[in-house]
Design a protein around this motif. Structure first.
Motif, PDB file in Angstrom:
ATOM      1  N   PRO A 258       0.831  -1.210   0.000  1.00 37.72           N
ATOM      2  CA  PRO A 258       0.000   0.000   0.000  1.00 37.72           C
ATOM      3  C   PRO A 258       0.862   1.254   0.000  1.00 37.72           C
ATOM      4  CG  PRO A 258       0.066  -0.950   2.195  1.00 37.72           C
ATOM      5  CD  PRO A 258       0.795  -1.914   1.286  1.00 37.72           C
ATOM      6  N   ILE A 259       0.448   2.236  -0.768  1.00 38.60           N
ATOM      7  CA  ILE A 259       1.107   3.536  -0.758  1.00 38.60           C
ATOM      8  C   ILE A 259       0.209   4.487   0.017  1.00 38.60           C
ATOM      9  CG2 ILE A 259       1.894   5.458  -2.186  1.00 38.60           C
ATOM     10  CD1 ILE A 259       2.547   3.416  -4.344  1.00 38.60           C
ATOM     11  N   VAL A 260       0.702   4.986   1.128  1.00 39.01           N
ATOM     12  CA  VAL A 260      -0.132   5.731   2.061  1.00 39.01           C
ATOM     13  C   VAL A 260      -0.311   7.165   1.595  1.00 39.01           C
ATOM     14  CG1 VAL A 260      -0.419   6.460   4.447  1.00 39.01           C
ATOM     15  CG2 VAL A 260       0.669   4.268   3.932  1.00 39.01           C
ATOM     16  N   SER A 261      -1.547   7.566   1.451  1.00 41.01           N
ATOM     17  CA  SER A 261      -1.854   8.946   1.085  1.00 41.01           C
ATOM     18  C   SER A 261      -1.595   9.859   2.273  1.00 41.01           C
ATOM     19  CB  SER A 261      -3.318   9.066   0.659  1.00 41.01           C
ATOM     20  OG  SER A 261      -3.700  10.430   0.582  1.00 41.01           O
ATOM     21  N   MET A 262      -0.904  10.939   2.025  1.00 40.99           N
ATOM     22  CA  MET A 262      -0.621  11.874   3.114  1.00 40.99           C
ATOM     23  C   MET A 262      -1.871  12.656   3.516  1.00 40.99           C
ATOM     24  SD  MET A 262       2.329  10.990   3.761  1.00 40.99           S
ATOM     25  CE  MET A 262       2.659  12.125   5.107  1.00 40.99           C
ATOM     26  N   GLN A 263      -2.969  12.475   2.758  1.00 36.98           N
ATOM     27  CA  GLN A 263      -4.242  13.057   3.172  1.00 36.98           C
ATOM     28  C   GLN A 263      -4.910  12.217   4.260  1.00 36.98           C
ATOM     29  OE1 GLN A 263      -3.356  13.772  -0.253  1.00 36.98           O
ATOM     30  NE2 GLN A 263      -3.053  15.717   0.760  1.00 36.98           N
ATOM     31  N   SER A 264      -4.394  11.020   4.502  1.00 36.10           N
ATOM     32  CA  SER A 264      -4.939  10.167   5.549  1.00 36.10           C
ATOM     33  C   SER A 264      -4.660  10.791   6.917  1.00 36.10           C
ATOM     34  CB  SER A 264      -4.300   8.772   5.494  1.00 36.10           C
ATOM     35  OG  SER A 264      -4.534   8.159   4.243  1.00 36.10           O
TER      36      SER A 264
ATOM     37  N   GLY B  75      -3.369  10.956  10.877  1.00 37.50           N
ATOM     38  CA  GLY B  75      -2.051  10.663  11.429  1.00 37.50           C
ATOM     39  C   GLY B  75      -1.874   9.220  11.850  1.00 37.50           C
ATOM     40  N   LEU B  76      -2.925   8.607  12.386  1.00 37.74           N
ATOM     41  CA  LEU B  76      -2.837   7.213  12.819  1.00 37.74           C
ATOM     42  C   LEU B  76      -2.595   6.296  11.629  1.00 37.74           C
ATOM     43  CD1 LEU B  76      -3.136   5.187  15.198  1.00 37.74           C
ATOM     44  CD2 LEU B  76      -5.574   5.067  14.623  1.00 37.74           C
ATOM     45  N   THR B  77      -3.300   6.532  10.518  1.00 32.93           N
ATOM     46  CA  THR B  77      -3.134   5.707   9.324  1.00 32.93           C
ATOM     47  C   THR B  77      -1.751   5.882   8.722  1.00 32.93           C
ATOM     48  OG1 THR B  77      -5.496   5.916   8.839  1.00 32.93           O
ATOM     49  CG2 THR B  77      -4.076   5.197   7.039  1.00 32.93           C
ATOM     50  N   VAL B  78      -1.295   7.121   8.639  1.00 28.46           N
ATOM     51  CA  VAL B  78       0.032   7.391   8.073  1.00 28.46           C
ATOM     52  C   VAL B  78       1.113   6.661   8.856  1.00 28.46           C
ATOM     53  CG1 VAL B  78       1.767   9.201   7.728  1.00 28.46           C
ATOM     54  CG2 VAL B  78      -0.607   9.599   7.034  1.00 28.46           C
ATOM     55  N   ARG B  79       0.948   6.567  10.181  1.00 35.20           N
ATOM     56  CA  ARG B  79       1.963   5.908  11.003  1.00 35.20           C
ATOM     57  C   ARG B  79       1.817   4.387  11.015  1.00 35.20           C
ATOM     58  NH1 ARG B  79       1.889   4.614  16.099  1.00 35.20           N
ATOM     59  NH2 ARG B  79       0.058   5.839  16.566  1.00 35.20           N
TER      60      ARG B  79
ATOM     61  N   GLY C 298       0.267 -14.315   3.222  1.00 33.38           N
ATOM     62  CA  GLY C 298       0.897 -13.449   4.213  1.00 33.38           C
ATOM     63  C   GLY C 298       0.830 -11.983   3.830  1.00 33.38           C
ATOM     64  N   LEU C 299       1.027 -11.691   2.541  1.00 34.69           N
ATOM     65  CA  LEU C 299       0.958 -10.310   2.078  1.00 34.69           C
ATOM     66  C   LEU C 299      -0.458  -9.750   2.191  1.00 34.69           C
ATOM     67  CD1 LEU C 299       3.136 -10.349  -1.188  1.00 34.69           C
ATOM     68  CD2 LEU C 299       3.784  -9.450   1.054  1.00 34.69           C
ATOM     69  N   MET C 300      -1.444 -10.615   2.002  1.00 36.44           N
ATOM     70  CA  MET C 300      -2.826 -10.158   1.891  1.00 36.44           C
ATOM     71  C   MET C 300      -3.584 -10.173   3.214  1.00 36.44           C
ATOM     72  SD  MET C 300      -4.723  -9.004  -0.488  1.00 36.44           S
ATOM     73  CE  MET C 300      -6.394  -8.392  -0.403  1.00 36.44           C
ATOM     74  N   ALA C 301      -3.100 -10.913   4.193  1.00 38.21           N
ATOM     75  CA  ALA C 301      -3.887 -11.181   5.397  1.00 38.21           C
ATOM     76  C   ALA C 301      -4.248  -9.934   6.188  1.00 38.21           C
ATOM     77  CB  ALA C 301      -3.137 -12.168   6.296  1.00 38.21           C
ATOM     78  N   ASN C 302      -3.442  -8.869   6.085  1.00 38.38           N
ATOM     79  CA  ASN C 302      -3.667  -7.679   6.917  1.00 38.38           C
ATOM     80  C   ASN C 302      -4.252  -6.490   6.163  1.00 38.38           C
ATOM     81  OD1 ASN C 302      -2.988  -8.531   9.481  1.00 38.38           O
ATOM     82  ND2 ASN C 302      -0.806  -8.158   9.172  1.00 38.38           N
ATOM     83  N   VAL C 303      -4.700  -6.694   4.931  1.00 30.84           N
ATOM     84  CA  VAL C 303      -5.303  -5.576   4.191  1.00 30.84           C
ATOM     85  C   VAL C 303      -6.525  -5.051   4.939  1.00 30.84           C
ATOM     86  CG1 VAL C 303      -6.583  -4.993   2.094  1.00 30.84           C
ATOM     87  CG2 VAL C 303      -4.418  -6.209   1.926  1.00 30.84           C
ATOM     88  N   GLY C 304      -7.320  -5.956   5.493  1.00 28.69           N
ATOM     89  CA  GLY C 304      -8.489  -5.535   6.264  1.00 28.69           C
ATOM     90  C   GLY C 304      -8.118  -4.744   7.501  1.00 28.69           C
ATOM     91  N   LEU C 305      -6.954  -5.033   8.077  1.00 29.62           N
ATOM     92  CA  LEU C 305      -6.512  -4.302   9.267  1.00 29.62           C
ATOM     93  C   LEU C 305      -6.132  -2.866   8.909  1.00 29.62           C
ATOM     94  CD1 LEU C 305      -6.042  -4.660  12.311  1.00 29.62           C
ATOM     95  CD2 LEU C 305      -3.659  -5.265  11.793  1.00 29.62           C
ATOM     96  N   VAL C 306      -5.553  -2.665   7.727  1.00 26.54           N
ATOM     97  CA  VAL C 306      -5.260  -1.304   7.265  1.00 26.54           C
ATOM     98  C   VAL C 306      -6.557  -0.503   7.170  1.00 26.54           C
ATOM     99  CG1 VAL C 306      -4.378   0.092   5.337  1.00 26.54           C
ATOM    100  CG2 VAL C 306      -3.168  -1.999   6.016  1.00 26.54           C
ATOM    101  N   VAL C 307      -7.595  -1.136   6.613  1.00 27.92           N
ATOM    102  CA  VAL C 307      -8.902  -0.474   6.517  1.00 27.92           C
ATOM    103  C   VAL C 307      -9.447  -0.175   7.908  1.00 27.92           C
ATOM    104  CG1 VAL C 307     -11.299  -0.750   5.761  1.00 27.92           C
ATOM    105  CG2 VAL C 307      -9.428  -1.547   4.296  1.00 27.92           C
ATOM    106  N   ALA C 308      -9.306  -1.132   8.830  1.00 31.71           N
ATOM    107  CA  ALA C 308      -9.814  -0.933  10.200  1.00 31.71           C
ATOM    108  C   ALA C 308      -9.155   0.266  10.859  1.00 31.71           C
ATOM    109  CB  ALA C 308      -9.578  -2.200  11.025  1.00 31.71           C
ATOM    110  N   PHE C 309      -7.855   0.434  10.680  1.00 33.71           N
ATOM    111  CA  PHE C 309      -7.175   1.574  11.291  1.00 33.71           C
ATOM    112  C   PHE C 309      -7.598   2.890  10.642  1.00 33.71           C
ATOM    113  CE2 PHE C 309      -4.356  -1.228  13.661  1.00 33.71           C
ATOM    114  CZ  PHE C 309      -4.130  -0.474  14.812  1.00 33.71           C
TER     115      PHE C 309
END
Length: 333
Positions: free
Chosen positions: A169-175, A177-181, A215-226
């Protein structure tokens, strides 16, 4: 055990006065070590979540936690909306996914597909020129073409490399602060999980590349949760109850499965992600579960939460798992 505890009690309450302080210290250490048990996945997830969040605010009200969980459950029902919250979704993922699964994939076909995404091409070159690859293979100073990258990494290495850079994932700086970190940390753990799962898979009669993809895919949902937590929690409180954390990980896992299905991941991969933690899980899911355990503990150990050789980490791990755990250290990547 009774005789052991009696010996400890004797040291704590009597014995040679001259040696008593040292004896007490040794006995206390022995008792503490004996009491340590292997970490459960619930304990690991709770530690990992609180470390990711660096939670220092007061506990959020139960109502706030429930609102976040309700929204996460909605995204599980509507995975297209959930996938839209992932910072990057390369348009060629389904096409690339099919090619990566092909044991006889063509380098020319891969190059043609990658040419559709300039950012992917740039990342492949950047990865192939990392010092760890250069020193490992005694490569020339610079790799500046796809044929060179394929020759350097080999077919299997190329498959794993492309999977990793395509799904990062490439993190948008518009996200917020918690998501960016947290998103880069979650991805770092996902890379370690993918490596660990692929290393332990053969001994568990599981497919190593499928384990890597899971392994690469298992935490995509966690990124959304944060991202949801980022958007919905008040700045002076933070959702961090044990019950909330357990539900976040459970719902995030289901969302990972739904998004993986949207991206046309193999059924063996989506099934493994969904089966983690189940008593009747197949070998693919067992390899992923062990990869998740090793990678989260490695992240926590590498940031000083506890020593890497703590019984809390190592108890219950066989030689193969311990070797994989060692390969996950930051200086080994």
């Amino acid at each position: 055990m009774d005789s052991k505890m009696g010996w400890i009690g004797k040291l704590l309450n009597g014995g040679d006065e001259k040696n008593k302080p040292a004896a007490v210290s040794a006995a206390a250490a022995a008792a503490a070590e004996a009491a340590r048990q292997p970490a459960t996945i619930t304990e690991i997830d709770a530690m990992y979540y609180r470390w990711l969040a660096a939670a220092s605010a007061a506990q959020a009200p139960e109502q706030t936690e429930q609102q976040i969980l309700d929204e996460l459950a909605r995204l599980v029902r509507e995975p297209i909306a959930g996938a839209a919250l992932v910072p990057r979704i390369p348009a060629i993922i389904p096409q690339l996914m099919r090619t990566l699964q092909d044991e006889n994939m063509s380098a020319a076909k891969l190059s043609a597909q990658l040419a559709q995404d300039v950012l992917l091409v740039a990342e492949v070159y950047r990865e192939a020129n990392r010092p760890c690859y250069q020193s490992r293979y005694n490569a020339s100073p610079s790799i500046n073409n796809m044929d060179g990258a394929i020759m350097l990494l080999g077919q299997n290495g190329m498959r794993m490399l492309l999977a990793r850079v395509a799904f990062r994932p490439i993190v948008s700086m518009q996200s917020g602060g918690l998501t960016v970190r947290t998103a880069p940390l979650i991805w770092r753990q996902s890379e370690k999980c993918a490596l660990a799962a692929s290393l332990v898979a053969p001994a568990m009669h599981a497919n190593a590349f499928d384990a890597y993809l899971a392994g690469l895919m298992a935490n995509v949902g966690l990124v959304v949760a944060f991202r949801l937590i980022d958007q919905m929690h008040a700045p002076d409180v933070f959702p961090q109850s044990d019950a909330f954390i357990a539900q976040v990980f459970a719902q995030a896992r289901i969302l990972s499965v739904r998004i993986a299905e949207l991206w046309e991941f193999p059924q063996s991969v989506t099934r493994a992600i969904g089966q983690v933690g189940q008593a009747d899980a197949d070998p693919q899911a067992q390899a992923l579960a062990l990869g998740e355990r090793l990678s989260k503990l490695r992240m926590l150990a590498d940031t000083g939460r506890f020593p890497a050789d703590d019984p809390f980490v190592t108890s219950g791990l066989d030689k193969n798992a311990l070797l994989a755990f060692g390969k996950l250290a930051d200086d080994e990547d």
